[in-house]
Write a protein that holds these residues in place. Structure first.
Motif, mmCIF file in Angstrom:
data_model
loop_
_atom_site.group_PDB
_atom_site.id
_atom_site.type_symbol
_atom_site.label_atom_id
_atom_site.label_comp_id
_atom_site.label_asym_id
_atom_site.label_seq_id
_atom_site.Cartn_x
_atom_site.Cartn_y
_atom_site.Cartn_z
ATOM 1 N N LEU A 110 0.869 -1.182 0.000
ATOM 2 C CA LEU A 110 0.000 0.000 0.000
ATOM 3 C C LEU A 110 0.901 1.226 0.000
ATOM 4 O O LEU A 110 1.320 1.703 1.061
ATOM 5 C CB LEU A 110 -0.834 0.048 1.279
ATOM 6 N N PRO A 111 1.218 1.770 -1.173
ATOM 7 C CA PRO A 111 2.069 2.960 -1.194
ATOM 8 C C PRO A 111 1.266 4.192 -0.804
ATOM 9 O O PRO A 111 0.087 4.311 -1.139
ATOM 10 C CB PRO A 111 2.517 3.026 -2.665
ATOM 11 N N GLY A 112 1.913 5.120 -0.122
ATOM 12 C CA GLY A 112 1.225 6.324 0.341
ATOM 13 C C GLY A 112 1.180 7.412 -0.715
ATOM 14 O O GLY A 112 2.131 7.588 -1.482
ATOM 15 N N VAL A 113 0.064 8.139 -0.742
ATOM 16 C CA VAL A 113 -0.063 9.309 -1.628
ATOM 17 C C VAL A 113 -0.759 10.431 -0.871
ATOM 18 O O VAL A 113 -1.484 10.196 0.096
ATOM 19 C CB VAL A 113 -0.898 9.017 -2.898
ATOM 20 N N GLN A 114 -0.529 11.645 -1.377
ATOM 21 C CA GLN A 114 -1.204 12.810 -0.804
ATOM 22 C C GLN A 114 -1.817 13.671 -1.904
ATOM 23 O O GLN A 114 -2.571 14.590 -1.616
ATOM 24 C CB GLN A 114 -0.180 13.627 -0.014
ATOM 25 N N THR A 115 -1.456 13.386 -3.165
ATOM 26 C CA THR A 115 -1.955 14.217 -4.263
ATOM 27 C C THR A 115 -2.518 13.347 -5.385
ATOM 28 O O THR A 115 -2.206 12.155 -5.483
ATOM 29 C CB THR A 115 -0.829 15.085 -4.879
ATOM 30 N N VAL A 116 -3.301 13.999 -6.253
ATOM 31 C CA VAL A 116 -3.882 13.299 -7.407
ATOM 32 C C VAL A 116 -2.775 12.840 -8.356
ATOM 33 O O VAL A 116 -2.823 11.725 -8.889
ATOM 34 C CB VAL A 116 -4.896 14.224 -8.127
ATOM 35 N N SER A 117 -1.753 13.674 -8.530
ATOM 36 C CA SER A 117 -0.664 13.274 -9.438
ATOM 37 C C SER A 117 0.054 12.032 -8.929
ATOM 38 O O SER A 117 0.403 11.134 -9.709
ATOM 39 C CB SER A 117 0.358 14.405 -9.589
ATOM 40 N N PHE B 22 -4.636 0.027 -4.981
ATOM 41 C CA PHE B 22 -4.939 0.320 -3.576
ATOM 42 C C PHE B 22 -3.817 1.190 -3.017
ATOM 43 O O PHE B 22 -2.644 0.794 -3.055
ATOM 44 C CB PHE B 22 -5.074 -0.984 -2.779
ATOM 45 N N LEU B 23 -4.186 2.365 -2.522
ATOM 46 C CA LEU B 23 -3.195 3.332 -2.061
ATOM 47 C C LEU B 23 -3.530 3.797 -0.652
ATOM 48 O O LEU B 23 -4.707 3.942 -0.301
ATOM 49 C CB LEU B 23 -3.204 4.562 -2.991
ATOM 50 N N LYS B 24 -2.489 4.042 0.126
ATOM 51 C CA LYS B 24 -2.700 4.662 1.431
ATOM 52 C C LYS B 24 -2.834 6.174 1.187
ATOM 53 O O LYS B 24 -2.028 6.745 0.440
ATOM 54 C CB LYS B 24 -1.488 4.367 2.322
ATOM 55 N N PHE B 25 -3.837 6.810 1.770
ATOM 56 C CA PHE B 25 -3.956 8.273 1.690
ATOM 57 C C PHE B 25 -3.455 8.811 3.018
ATOM 58 O O PHE B 25 -4.081 8.599 4.067
ATOM 59 C CB PHE B 25 -5.413 8.660 1.428
#
Ligand code: 3PG
Length: 223
Positions: A107-114, A126-129
């Motif tokens: 589950l890699p983390g993201v904070q932005t749409v890009s 599946f992404l960690k927000f």
């Protein structure tokens, strides 16, 4: 088990920062007994890897993952210790390549749409927000639902028993992560029954996720 199957197992992934190896197995047992078998051990303490190994050995019903994975070396060590999946707060191209090459559930983390678009392009659905509440919370998740129809999130960071249900009610939220089910004070005092109760309460939370491609969503923990 791939990451889709792992996140389908329970509505909440406890995020555990363990300071004493001796706490690892009783803590994991309490959470599994409460109905939360998927556990994230953050690699932020000197005993984290030993704690992970202790759970793998002593609590076979737990599905143990390594959290706060920042680079490939940690990934290798975590896999060697028996981690079944990994979680990262953000993601680098090197880390994404390493988990893809290894075929390791992640589950890699993201904070932005890009960031989400970049990882979706590489096959991560599946992404960690993270950090969910500070980075836009419910509003962000609602806003990206239409533009990012193929992605499901595990929001983590600032989630607690008061806002957990609202996150899980969103159709693009596969599960949520958080430390509130295993408070540090309860852990330090060995209050495992209290942690089991918190896990059982979290396990009653219902999910509304719909998976892309018409697949049924994971059932709620209480079913
Ligand atoms: C973390 O990495 O610490 C997690 O995001 C947990 O955050 P929380 O303590 O706000 O649940």
């Amino acid at each position: 088990m791939d990451i889709a199957a792992i996140v389908a197992l329970a509505p909440v992934i406890p995020v555990l920062t363990i300071d004493r190896v001796a706490d690892a197995a009783p803590l994991a047992r309490a959470l599994v007994k409460g109905g939360l078998p998927v556990l994230e051990i953050t690699l932020r303490t000197s005993v984290a890897m030993d704690a992970l190994k202790a759970i793998v050995t002593e609590v076979p019903d737990a599905i143990v993952g390594a959290g706060t994975v920042l680079h490939e070396t940690q990934l290798r060590e975590a896999r060697r210790a028996g981690a079944r999946f990994g979680v990262s707060p953000g993601c680098t191209p090197g880390l994404a390549t390493a988990v893809t090459t290894a075929g390791f559930p992640f589950l890699p983390g993201v904070q932005t749409v890009s960031e989400a678009m970049g990882l979706a392009e590489r096959g991560f659905r599946f992404l960690k927000f993270f950090p969910a509440d500070a980075a836009g919370g419910l509003g962000w998740l609602k806003a990206v639902s239409a533009p990012l129809p193929g992605v499901r999130f595990c929001p983590t960071g600032g989630i607690n028993q008061d806002n957990a249900a609202a996150y899980l009610a969103l159709p693009n939220v596969a599960c949520i992560g958080g430390s509130w089910v295993a408070p540090r004070t309860a852990m330090m005092a060995g209050r495992w029954a209290e942690i089991e109760r918190l896990a059982a309460a979290a396990n009653t939370l219902r999910r509304e996720v719909s998976l892309p491609g018409g697949q049924p969503g994971p059932s709620s923990g209480s079913e």
